[in-house]
Motif scaffolding. Sequence first.
Motif, PDB file in Angstrom:
ATOM      1  N   GLU A  97      -8.254   1.039   2.139  1.00 46.88           N
ATOM      2  CA  GLU A  97      -8.031   1.656   3.440  1.00 46.88           C
ATOM      3  C   GLU A  97      -8.951   1.037   4.490  1.00 46.88           C
ATOM      4  O   GLU A  97      -8.536   0.786   5.631  1.00 46.88           O
ATOM      5  N   GLU A 138      -3.681  -2.136  -6.591  1.00 46.83           N
ATOM      6  CA  GLU A 138      -4.707  -2.100  -5.549  1.00 46.83           C
ATOM      7  C   GLU A 138      -5.431  -3.429  -5.380  1.00 46.83           C
ATOM      8  O   GLU A 138      -5.802  -3.823  -4.270  1.00 46.83           O
ATOM      9  N   TYR A 170       3.251   8.568   2.048  1.00 46.45           N
ATOM     10  CA  TYR A 170       3.417   7.146   1.739  1.00 46.45           C
ATOM     11  C   TYR A 170       4.873   6.729   1.906  1.00 46.45           C
ATOM     12  O   TYR A 170       5.185   5.726   2.561  1.00 46.45           O
ATOM     13  N   GLU A 171       5.780   7.497   1.310  1.00 45.43           N
ATOM     14  CA  GLU A 171       7.203   7.176   1.405  1.00 45.43           C
ATOM     15  C   GLU A 171       7.709   7.326   2.833  1.00 45.43           C
ATOM     16  O   GLU A 171       8.553   6.545   3.284  1.00 45.43           O
ATOM     17  N   PHE A 221       0.835  -1.209   0.000  1.00 43.65           N
ATOM     18  CA  PHE A 221       0.000   0.000   0.000  1.00 43.65           C
ATOM     19  C   PHE A 221       0.864   1.251   0.000  1.00 43.65           C
ATOM     20  O   PHE A 221       0.631   2.183  -0.788  1.00 43.65           O
ATOM     21  N   GLN A 270       3.903   1.507  -0.939  1.00 47.08           N
ATOM     22  CA  GLN A 270       4.710   1.558  -2.157  1.00 47.08           C
ATOM     23  C   GLN A 270       3.849   1.819  -3.393  1.00 47.08           C
ATOM     24  O   GLN A 270       4.350   1.814  -4.519  1.00 47.08           O
ATOM     25  N   ARG A 271       2.545   2.024  -3.171  1.00 40.71           N
ATOM     26  CA  ARG A 271       1.582   2.364  -4.220  1.00 40.71           C
ATOM     27  C   ARG A 271       1.521   1.287  -5.294  1.00 40.71           C
ATOM     28  O   ARG A 271       1.460   1.571  -6.492  1.00 40.71           O
ATOM     29  N   GLU A 272       1.520   0.019  -4.867  1.00 48.22           N
ATOM     30  CA  GLU A 272       1.442  -1.085  -5.823  1.00 48.22           C
ATOM     31  C   GLU A 272      -0.004  -1.374  -6.219  1.00 48.22           C
ATOM     32  O   GLU A 272      -0.925  -0.674  -5.802  1.00 48.22           O
ATOM     33  N   PRO A 297       1.178  13.894  -0.383  1.00 48.28           N
ATOM     34  CA  PRO A 297       1.733  12.927  -1.354  1.00 48.28           C
ATOM     35  C   PRO A 297       3.011  12.244  -0.870  1.00 48.28           C
ATOM     36  O   PRO A 297       3.357  11.168  -1.366  1.00 48.28           O
TER      37      PRO A 297
END
Length: 225
Positions: free
Chosen positions: A151, A33, A209-210, A27, A29-31, A206
Amino acid sequence: MSTLKSTIQISKIAAAQRQLDAAIRMFFQREDELAIHTVAAAAFQILRDITKRRGRHFTSEVFKGGILSIAKQYVQGTLLPHEKAMVEGSIIAELAEHIRVQGDSFDKEWIDVNISKRNEHKLWLSETTAFLKHAERDPDGFLSADGLDNEKMLIATCAAYLELMNQPTPEIAAYFAFWSLRNDQVNGLADEVQLFARQLQATEAPLRYEKCAKFIRDSKTSDLR
């Protein structure tokens, strides 16, 4: 020379933890969904089944934990003004008074929550989960991308894990901080997690996440020392 190989045995709770932790890392790492949802849903099902196997009603336990958290925040004076206004005069305010008097000896089993199987099904079985689980019923069906609510799935699975194990992994701590910030629930977090949530609050959305991914990596590196 022995040709025997050692066997690593993994308990079901440990398997669910690894699935949940992996889903949270994916999640942040924005992989993909759908992949995140599938892995988290598998962990959720294991944890819910274990809770039921132990003779406890899963959804009732989750709601009890939530009600108890709000009541404790009311006692501590950490609720936001609009949250405090909603609690005052309610059954939760009465519960808070019991907590104020009894302190750590308060037993959350005193809280009575009754949820029907039908409502429990609606709460936890998402459109995505049903679509993936029952392909034989509608093999040519399609899934709307809007049906993915990762989420919600992740916070439900984190709550399920903590109901059984109490101690969060770095992934779960990071996700609680992230979710609580997005939902104005930071005041109810444990001190260490709340500190990280405040750090997230000072970070542009933004980039959060990181920052969460880095928190997980740093926590794991620290544990190895």
